[in-house]
Design a protein around this motif. Structure first.
Motif, PDB file in Angstrom:
ATOM      1  N   VAL A   1       0.842  -1.199   0.000  1.00 57.55           N
ATOM      2  CA  VAL A   1       0.000   0.000   0.000  1.00 57.55           C
ATOM      3  C   VAL A   1       0.877   1.249   0.000  1.00 57.55           C
ATOM      4  O   VAL A   1       0.617   2.207  -0.741  1.00 57.55           O
ATOM      5  CB  VAL A   1      -0.955   0.000   1.216  1.00 57.55           C
ATOM      6  N   LEU A   2       1.921   1.232   0.815  1.00 51.40           N
ATOM      7  CA  LEU A   2       2.838   2.374   0.847  1.00 51.40           C
ATOM      8  C   LEU A   2       3.458   2.629  -0.525  1.00 51.40           C
ATOM      9  O   LEU A   2       3.528   3.772  -0.984  1.00 51.40           O
ATOM     10  CB  LEU A   2       3.950   2.130   1.868  1.00 51.40           C
ATOM     11  N   PHE A   3       3.924   1.551  -1.161  1.00 50.19           N
ATOM     12  CA  PHE A   3       4.541   1.725  -2.480  1.00 50.19           C
ATOM     13  C   PHE A   3       3.570   2.354  -3.464  1.00 50.19           C
ATOM     14  O   PHE A   3       3.913   3.302  -4.183  1.00 50.19           O
ATOM     15  CB  PHE A   3       5.029   0.377  -3.024  1.00 50.19           C
ATOM     16  N   ASP A   4       2.352   1.840  -3.498  1.00 48.96           N
ATOM     17  CA  ASP A   4       1.371   2.350  -4.462  1.00 48.96           C
ATOM     18  C   ASP A   4       0.985   3.796  -4.164  1.00 48.96           C
ATOM     19  O   ASP A   4       0.824   4.610  -5.085  1.00 48.96           O
ATOM     20  CB  ASP A   4       0.130   1.459  -4.472  1.00 48.96           C
ATOM     21  N   LEU A   5       0.832   4.138  -2.885  1.00 52.99           N
ATOM     22  CA  LEU A   5       0.487   5.510  -2.528  1.00 52.99           C
ATOM     23  C   LEU A   5       1.620   6.475  -2.883  1.00 52.99           C
ATOM     24  O   LEU A   5       1.401   7.525  -3.499  1.00 52.99           O
ATOM     25  CB  LEU A   5       0.177   5.609  -1.038  1.00 52.99           C
TER      26      LEU A   5
ATOM     27  N   VAL B   1      10.495  -2.949   4.077  1.00 51.72           N
ATOM     28  CA  VAL B   1       9.738  -1.976   3.290  1.00 51.72           C
ATOM     29  C   VAL B   1      10.556  -1.569   2.069  1.00 51.72           C
ATOM     30  O   VAL B   1      10.070  -1.578   0.931  1.00 51.72           O
ATOM     31  CB  VAL B   1       9.388  -0.730   4.139  1.00 51.72           C
ATOM     32  N   ASN B   2      11.828  -1.232   2.308  1.00 51.39           N
ATOM     33  CA  ASN B   2      12.717  -0.867   1.210  1.00 51.39           C
ATOM     34  C   ASN B   2      12.904  -2.040   0.255  1.00 51.39           C
ATOM     35  O   ASN B   2      12.956  -1.861  -0.972  1.00 51.39           O
ATOM     36  CB  ASN B   2      14.072  -0.422   1.769  1.00 51.39           C
ATOM     37  N   LYS B   3      12.970  -3.259   0.804  1.00 46.91           N
ATOM     38  CA  LYS B   3      13.140  -4.451  -0.023  1.00 46.91           C
ATOM     39  C   LYS B   3      11.931  -4.654  -0.934  1.00 46.91           C
ATOM     40  O   LYS B   3      12.079  -4.950  -2.135  1.00 46.91           O
ATOM     41  CB  LYS B   3      13.334  -5.673   0.872  1.00 46.91           C
ATOM     42  N   VAL B   4      10.743  -4.507  -0.381  1.00 49.21           N
ATOM     43  CA  VAL B   4       9.528  -4.633  -1.196  1.00 49.21           C
ATOM     44  C   VAL B   4       9.522  -3.588  -2.302  1.00 49.21           C
ATOM     45  O   VAL B   4       9.209  -3.889  -3.460  1.00 49.21           O
ATOM     46  CB  VAL B   4       8.261  -4.512  -0.315  1.00 49.21           C
ATOM     47  N   PHE B   5       9.891  -2.359  -1.969  1.00 45.52           N
ATOM     48  CA  PHE B   5       9.951  -1.309  -2.988  1.00 45.52           C
ATOM     49  C   PHE B   5      10.894  -1.708  -4.120  1.00 45.52           C
ATOM     50  O   PHE B   5      10.631  -1.426  -5.291  1.00 45.52           O
ATOM     51  CB  PHE B   5      10.428   0.011  -2.371  1.00 45.52           C
ATOM     52  N   SER B   6      12.005  -2.365  -3.770  1.00 46.50           N
ATOM     53  CA  SER B   6      13.020  -2.721  -4.774  1.00 46.50           C
ATOM     54  C   SER B   6      12.519  -3.769  -5.764  1.00 46.50           C
ATOM     55  O   SER B   6      13.098  -3.921  -6.841  1.00 46.50           O
ATOM     56  CB  SER B   6      14.287  -3.238  -4.087  1.00 46.50           C
ATOM     57  N   TYR B   7      11.446  -4.488  -5.396  1.00 47.78           N
ATOM     58  CA  TYR B   7      10.875  -5.460  -6.326  1.00 47.78           C
ATOM     59  C   TYR B   7      10.174  -4.780  -7.507  1.00 47.78           C
ATOM     60  O   TYR B   7       9.982  -5.400  -8.553  1.00 47.78           O
ATOM     61  CB  TYR B   7       9.855  -6.356  -5.605  1.00 47.78           C
TER      62      TYR B   7
END
Length: 340
Positions: free
Chosen positions: A15-19, A39-45
């Motif tokens: 949700v954070l990434f999309d927002l 959180v940073n790892k998920v963003f890197s995907y």
């Protein structure tokens, strides 16, 4: 400004990434012990520049069990995404999980009402829904009924959702989403990502139960679409099951194994075998002092068939689920990349 809880979890981080990716300003609740690396790892995907998005987050430290803390931190927020919840199937966690999930939601609801927050999105679960007697698909009107067989997690999600309905009665405008098993990449040691790790290590057992599954990207997308000004007015104060499809655990495990190019689980774990397993794990835990790897609540219903209908949201807004085969393939690819 948008206030988000549970931002370090699987759903919350997406949700954070999309927002952030859409230019929104977010304030995110964290504990002093929160691990932000995932959180940073998920963003890197999903982007080559995860740090740029991560650095835009306004992290605030607080305790969701402290109402005054929530009232202070929600000042200036016009939207809330409540993704935080303790998930556990250990009996020793039952009381603390109920207290955290239910009281924490109540505090957040009360603070949102106090600040006249315009829109509230609550992440519930299919665990807060009832079961059908005839085997038909469970929908938003299949209501939860008390039972000694209910897990502590199910109880906590049901009573947390009741706090949201109470808030709606008191004037809060909210939407509730009830995801089935959420599939996505993240911390491979917990939740659904751990299943990819387990099968990657050669899991030998499967069960014949059936349940629903949904891509975490669909959960995040559905939440943000429901909160959009064009959709919120006509869909507020309703619940929406998020389920891309129903699948047996055996088929699910086989698809993961095939995607990872690992052997499929070959041994059927009957209810009797599962009962022996959790009892043995509990006995071993007694002597080792460590938490059992298998618990009664975790394996309960593993051979039960529960099917869910996730079509309501597709009729309400312009929304389409991803294909689950593609979801599993995508996650397997990220898992293997992380191992390399």
């Amino acid at each position: 400004m948008i206030f988000v809880t549970g931002g370090t979890g699987l759903v919350g981080s997406h949700v954070l990434f999309d927002l952030l990716n859409s230019g929104k300003k977010v304030r995110v609740l964290k504990r002093a012990t929160s691990n932000l690396k995932w959180v940073n790892k998920v963003f890197s995907y999903y982007t080559d520049q995860p740090n740029e998005l991560f650095d835009q987050i306004e992290w605030v430290e607080g305790d969701i069990l402290d109402y005054h803390s929530m009232e202070e931190l929600l000042a200036g927020a016009n939207e809330v995404y409540h993704c935080a919840a303790i998930v556990s199937f250990h009996a020793n966690d039952r009381d603390s999980m109920l207290n955290n999930n239910v009281k924490g939601t109540a505090n957040l609801i009360n603070a949102a009402i106090h600040h006249k927050v315009k829109k509230f999105c609550h992440v519930s679960s299919i665990a807060a829904l009832g079961k059908t007697q005839d085997g038909s698909e469970i929908n938003e009107d299949t209501y939860w009924t008390p039972s000694k067989q209910k897990s502590g997690y199910s109880l906590s999600k049901f009573f947390s959702e009741m706090e949201v309905w109470r808030g709606i009665e008191e004037g809060l405008d909210a939407v509730i989403v009830n995801p089935s098993i959420v599939l996505g990449p993240g911390n491979w040691d917990i939740g659904s990502p751990k299943l990819f790790q387990a099968i990657g290590k050669g899991l030998k057992y499967y069960t014949k139960g059936e349940t629903g599954f949904v891509d975490v990207r669909d959960v995040s997308n559905a939440m943000i679409l429901l909160m959009d000004d064009q959709n919120f007015g006509q869909n507020k104060n309703q619940r929406f099951i998020l389920n891309a499809g129903n699948m047996s655990y055996q088929d699910f495990f086989n698809k993961i194994a095939d995607a990872l190019q690992k052997p499929r689980p070959r041994t059927f774990a009957s209810d009797m075998v599962l009962q022996m397993a959790w009892r043995a794990a509990r006995l071993a835990s007694f002597f080792s002092g460590k938490r059992p790897q298998i618990t009664k609540e975790a394996v309960s219903g593993s051979n039960r068939i529960n099917r869910y209908n996730g079509q309501k949201i597709q009729k309400a807004i312009d929304f389409k689920y991803r294909n689950l085969d593609e979801t599993i393939t995508d996650i397997a690819g990220l898992f293997q990349k992380d191992l390399s």
